[in-house]
Motif scaffolding. Sequence first.
Motif, PDB file in Angstrom:
ATOM      1  N   PRO A  92      -5.586   4.503  -4.650  1.00 15.39           N
ATOM      2  CA  PRO A  92      -5.055   3.992  -5.502  1.00 15.39           C
ATOM      3  C   PRO A  92      -5.979   3.133  -6.313  1.00 15.39           C
ATOM      4  N   PHE A  93      -7.033   2.797  -6.000  1.00 21.43           N
ATOM      5  CA  PHE A  93      -7.983   2.060  -6.769  1.00 21.43           C
ATOM      6  C   PHE A  93      -9.437   2.971  -7.113  1.00 21.43           C
ATOM      7  N   GLY A 144     -11.590  -4.770  -9.237  1.00 22.41           N
ATOM      8  CA  GLY A 144     -10.571  -5.805  -9.118  1.00 22.41           C
ATOM      9  C   GLY A 144      -9.657  -5.473  -7.952  1.00 22.41           C
ATOM     10  N   LYS A 145      -9.983  -4.520  -7.025  1.00 21.52           N
ATOM     11  CA  LYS A 145      -8.923  -4.297  -5.909  1.00 21.52           C
ATOM     12  C   LYS A 145      -8.628  -5.606  -5.289  1.00 21.52           C
ATOM     13  N   GLU A 146      -9.359  -6.470  -4.810  1.00 14.51           N
ATOM     14  CA  GLU A 146      -8.990  -7.646  -4.200  1.00 14.51           C
ATOM     15  C   GLU A 146      -8.114  -8.301  -4.719  1.00 14.51           C
ATOM     16  N   PRO A 185      -0.652   3.136  -9.870  1.00 10.21           N
ATOM     17  CA  PRO A 185      -0.306   2.799 -11.193  1.00 10.21           C
ATOM     18  C   PRO A 185      -1.275   3.836 -12.075  1.00 10.21           C
ATOM     19  N   ALA A 186      -2.459   4.407 -11.731  1.00  8.92           N
ATOM     20  CA  ALA A 186      -3.308   5.284 -12.405  1.00  8.92           C
ATOM     21  C   ALA A 186      -2.867   6.674 -11.855  1.00  8.92           C
ATOM     22  N   ARG A 196       0.921  -1.079   0.070  1.00 10.54           N
ATOM     23  CA  ARG A 196       0.067  -0.096  -0.025  1.00 10.54           C
ATOM     24  C   ARG A 196       1.005   1.269  -0.029  1.00 10.54           C
ATOM     25  N   GLU A 197       2.125   1.279   0.856  1.00 12.55           N
ATOM     26  CA  GLU A 197       2.883   2.361   0.730  1.00 12.55           C
ATOM     27  C   GLU A 197       3.441   2.514  -0.612  1.00 12.55           C
ATOM     28  N   SER A 198       3.844   1.494  -1.335  1.00 12.85           N
ATOM     29  CA  SER A 198       4.093   1.545  -2.684  1.00 12.85           C
ATOM     30  C   SER A 198       3.040   2.276  -3.712  1.00 12.85           C
ATOM     31  N   LEU A 199       2.047   1.805  -3.461  1.00 12.48           N
ATOM     32  CA  LEU A 199       1.034   2.188  -4.064  1.00 12.48           C
ATOM     33  C   LEU A 199       0.639   3.929  -3.955  1.00 12.48           C
TER      34      LEU A 199
END
Length: 407
Positions: free
Chosen positions: A345-346, A355-357, A283-284, A275-278
């Motif tokens: 992020p989602f 598609g989060k999960e 990505p978006a 999550r910290e990477s996101l």
Amino acid sequence: MAIFCGAQGNKFLFMNENKLLTSWWPQSLKKALLFPEFVDNNLKEVTALKRSFHHDILKPEALKHYIPVMDALARDHLDKDWSPNAVVKVVPLAKKYTFELACKLFLSVVDPEHIKRLSDPFTLVTNGMFSVPIDFRGTAYNSAIKGGKMVREELMKIIKQRRKELMENKETWGRDLLSKMLLVTDEDGELLSEMEISNNVIGLLVASFETTSSAVTSVMNYLAELPHIYEEVLKDLKAFFLVAQQMAIARSKGADELLTWEDIEKMKYSWNVARESLRLTPPAQGAFRETTTEFTYAGFTIPKGWKTFWTVHSSHKNPNYFPDPEKFDPSRFEGSGPAPYTFLPFGGGPRMCPGKEYARLEVLVFMHNVVRRFKLEKDIPNEKIVFYASPTPVYGLPVRLQPHQEN
């Protein structure tokens, strides 16, 4: 176009989905992805598929069955494409893994040559769908349009063959997403046309391929860059080679048994790292909407028909929400985590990515398999990130692999 920023802007757009706003894609994006017959249609007409269907097939109950498949494919991928090499480029390999997995789970396509007939043109699409929309030979956008045509042609062959098998009772209902999609009805009770199914499959491939491979790349980047974070993930995943804790999962069930939902749920710290990477490298960068009626926000009048865009970095990098925002700190997600509408992020609201999960499971399964086998070191320490459809390291993120030695 009105650009909305920060948590309040995000909240306003998400809360007013289907009231003041509706989904919207730029015409250039639809031209690259969709059949020409659908380019001028609104997105609801394009997809035609009940949104509840997406949620049903991506619920935890359904996703639990995906985990062993993800794990087996990740192991095979690392055996073939990572283990024989001292240095690997993460970007193309992450894309290869995520696309192979999507083909297997969604379409039951597993033959490497068949996957390549889809993946090669699909890469042209994702590389060019957000480029300057100049449709001249040799431009990225022109290649995206040609790639989209090839992808649709290949998908139509698969869809027609599967429909034929269903009609002849040679296909068991529910084998994969495509089989279920062929039997679902639209809001008028009609079966979807083959073109409509193709549109939906392409949408799912874009979501599961481009964004998820970007998320995997981002996680690998930080694991290779930050040894102290890597060591904590190693403990969290309980490896069964050298470092004691990462192996608890394997010791309790045998090294060859595949991961389960219960195993994934134990990976708390790993998910905080993801999550910290996101947060730092989402990505978006946001998403478009179109206004369906005139409204006022923060003293500004937004006319009907205008486009809006919410921006992920205006909250992800905001020090009011995330102190010292450039610092990589997974502890931000402990306890109750970030404030509402700040970590997106989602997306959010009714159109939050269904598609989060799926993405969470895919990222964690891949992390588990890489970290249990290798220590990572960036081959180009200060590699720059450029933005195409998603953030991309300019040299493909080459990392040096240091295999763990068994005790």
